[in-house]
Design an enzyme around this catalytic site. Sequence first.
Site, PDB file in Angstrom:
ATOM      1  N   VAL A  74      60.694  61.129  70.633  1.00  0.00           N
ATOM      2  CA  VAL A  74      60.758  60.298  68.860  1.00  0.00           C
ATOM      3  C   VAL A  74      61.477  61.132  67.983  1.00  0.00           C
ATOM      4  O   VAL A  74      62.362  59.865  67.028  1.00  0.00           O
ATOM      5  CB  VAL A  74      59.289  60.369  67.786  1.00  0.00           C
ATOM      6  CG1 VAL A  74      59.455  59.804  66.875  1.00  0.00           C
ATOM      7  CG2 VAL A  74      58.792  58.981  69.084  1.00  0.00           C
TER       8      VAL A  74
ATOM      9  N   LYS B 163      42.815  56.923  68.014  1.00  0.00           N
ATOM     10  CA  LYS B 163      43.599  55.471  66.670  1.00  0.00           C
ATOM     11  C   LYS B 163      42.377  54.379  66.698  1.00  0.00           C
ATOM     12  O   LYS B 163      42.118  53.945  65.525  1.00  0.00           O
ATOM     13  CB  LYS B 163      44.540  54.369  68.014  1.00  0.00           C
ATOM     14  CG  LYS B 163      45.798  55.635  68.231  1.00  0.00           C
ATOM     15  CD  LYS B 163      46.671  54.610  69.669  1.00  0.00           C
ATOM     16  CE  LYS B 163      48.241  55.419  69.544  1.00  0.00           C
ATOM     17  NZ  LYS B 163      48.213  55.425  71.700  1.00  0.00           N
TER      18      LYS B 163
END
Lengths: 436, 436
Positions: A20, A210
């Site tokens: 990333v 999440k």
Amino acid sequence: MAEENTAPTVGVALLGMGTVGREVLRILGEAEQDFTARIGGRLEVRGVAVSDLTKPRDGVDAALLTDDALSLVKRDDIDLVIEVIGGIDYPRTVVLAALKAGKSVVTANKALVAAHADELSEAADSSGADLFFEAAVAAAIPVVGPLRRSLAGDKVNQVMGIVNGTTNFILDAMDKRGASYDEMLAEATELGYAEADPSADVDGYDAASKAAILASLAFHSPVTSDDVHCEGIRDITAEDISAAKAAGCTVKLLAICERLVDESGAESISARVYPTLVPLSHPLASVSESFNAIFVVAEYAGRLMFYGNGAGGAPTASAVLGDVVAAARNVVHGGRAPGMSTYANLPIADFGEVRTRYHVDMTVQDRPGVLAEVASTFAANTVSIKTVRQEEHSEGARLVVITHHAAERALESTVDALKKLDAVKNVRSVIRMEGN
Amino acid sequence: MAEENTAPTVGVALLGMGTVGREVLRILGEAEQDFTARIGGRLEVRGVAVSDLTKPRDGVDAALLTDDALSLVKRDDIDLVIEVIGGIDYPRTVVLAALKAGKSVVTANKALVAAHADELSEAADSSGADLFFEAAVAAAIPVVGPLRRSLAGDKVNQVMGIVNGTTNFILDAMDKRGASYDEMLAEATELGYAEADPSADVDGYDAASKAAILASLAFHSPVTSDDVHCEGIRDITAEDISAAKAAGCTVKLLAICERLVDESGAESISARVYPTLVPLSHPLASVSESFNAIFVVAEYAGRLMFYGNGAGGAPTASAVLGDVVAAARNVVHGGRAPGMSTYANLPIADFGEVRTRYHVDMTVQDRPGVLAEVASTFAANTVSIKTVRQEEHSEGARLVVITHHAAERALESTVDALKKLDAVKNVRSVIRMEGN
């Protein structure tokens, strides 16, 4: 060009040069003028923190590299910190230091946010810094923004999502090819979807982080990953998948966040992750491969779904950079995004009180009276049966019961009682059903 | 309660008491404490503008009603204006006056935004007010926010959406029931999906307004509804729908916004609305009834889709109120959302240069050599044929050609030439194909 040179500059520290981090740097380089125009100021990466300074880092000025993230984020010339390290304890220390020093932070770190949102947002609130984490849930799919911002005038009642691409890839491949869990896990590992240690994915911990973040945003209440009931997909067999098909369903690992209301009207939150049977007619059933999707039910908006790439370097970088633009705009123009909103402070429901439907797959003795015994065991535990399917099986008869909605506690006592029956040779699997 | 009384108050003017206006008032009343907590200040509706003061208005203090919206928005005790009147000229005058007076505006008015975004955002920029319009596109589906905010660090290449519920209801019903356009329009009118004058929906104007807004946001360029090539669904026949099925497709009215790049690398924008064949495998194909969905392709995020209720009082109010919370937060805490970003200022492409695929349905003479004549006509106009299907037909032979990608201009000249051939009795329909 003149405009670029006179535009105010925002000093950026990038923490982490994994997939990333590298994508973030690449895109910042490729689209420099767009970022300047959208922000009204120029982003300048002034430091890149890595753990190993001896590793070659293509495309990064060596002078920018440091292995001391903590000193980097405190530097006066840093306004904005991008955290894409991963892990919890070390990034927590660094992110807290940055926020306390008034530096806005954009993080893709779901584990960190799910564990320490309270502490981090308190630090952000007290210094007036922004804390953004769109990339922490489902990468490029905008879901944190919509929950924080677009649905701020609504009342969210349920969020149900496929938020882990690895497990969706495995379950989808098992469904489409009739393969076993082990075969598909091996393939996912080979393709780079699964880590060498797949536990965070297949045991549901990634999805649980999440779920905590989604529940916290949806219900304006503090929810951490410890509050999430979590079961993974290791025990899902090819036989479970074909039983799901026979019931008109597919199996998905879902993160489910629900607002529960008891008879007195008191509200609580259930956040849970487990494999579930999803009817083929439900929009989540058709989410294939490693795609993610989040289904939201709100009081006024009704049913919404957000779909896209839930992982990967570029999609995650896209989400990170959307937050970077917002944070940098605030650095340049002043202003601050709303902090975490936890005013509702709803309690976490006891998992035993959560109600759902169940697909119970048993091997039973092939003799008269068995069905009656099984049925009365369900009834004695106040679990109501919706459908029964019995078929021949090598070890006796196979009996599949689908229940109406029942509490987890009632189902658990039902299964305990079933196991004690002579008539029941074994309870092969119990899988929940959601989405109707 | 004490907190509520000491919280700062935001004075709100509501313009319009139609379906959306009534829902906005109802929800503001029902969820007052939530709004206060989320804003950090109390919303107080201080005036409601209606066109007809003699009409009874349930649930509204009569003292709040006025038929002078212009004076209302300028009042010192008004901080925030909600515009849900509809129309263009009158709301334009009122919204401009509000913005110039520094009052933030939340509008659901797609026609207004699509026609006058430039002028409105200039007024907002100069006074520092916020201008929000999430509800103007696809009601409760967050798409304005994601494009403005979440994808601000990405490069959007295509936005393709089903953004008109009425036409989707009609086309979906034609597809599922094999009914005619007129029958399904009548049913849509009876069910309240279509207006007495259905032109805004079925001729594509409503979708064109939304396409202009989406293109403007996606490509950071000014795009108005005049820039959108617009064709409606009136000419779609039951025969077109069954031909679509034969090609593995369904027919949808799509709003398509594309970034075009010519050989020199120069970029331009195409924004267009027309009925298209969509392959059944495409996520937009399964959007049924009056649901809306917007499919976005971005450079780094990849393929995203947003799905939900694109119309109706409560879903539209949900979107309006999300914006109200954001605008009110800025009134209370200071700060301002980014204005419309049009820095890229890309030109609108000539429609003749837009490239897509085509489904051309002809009746031809049933004699040898016809196919060769037709094929060479396509070739002479540089339109490459992908598939041909010929079948018997009462009036001769039916010939369906599906092309590869070709420019609109080339297709148009092909059809002109086909019509001049003796071999071609008529060109029954030309429908574009998208989404592969």
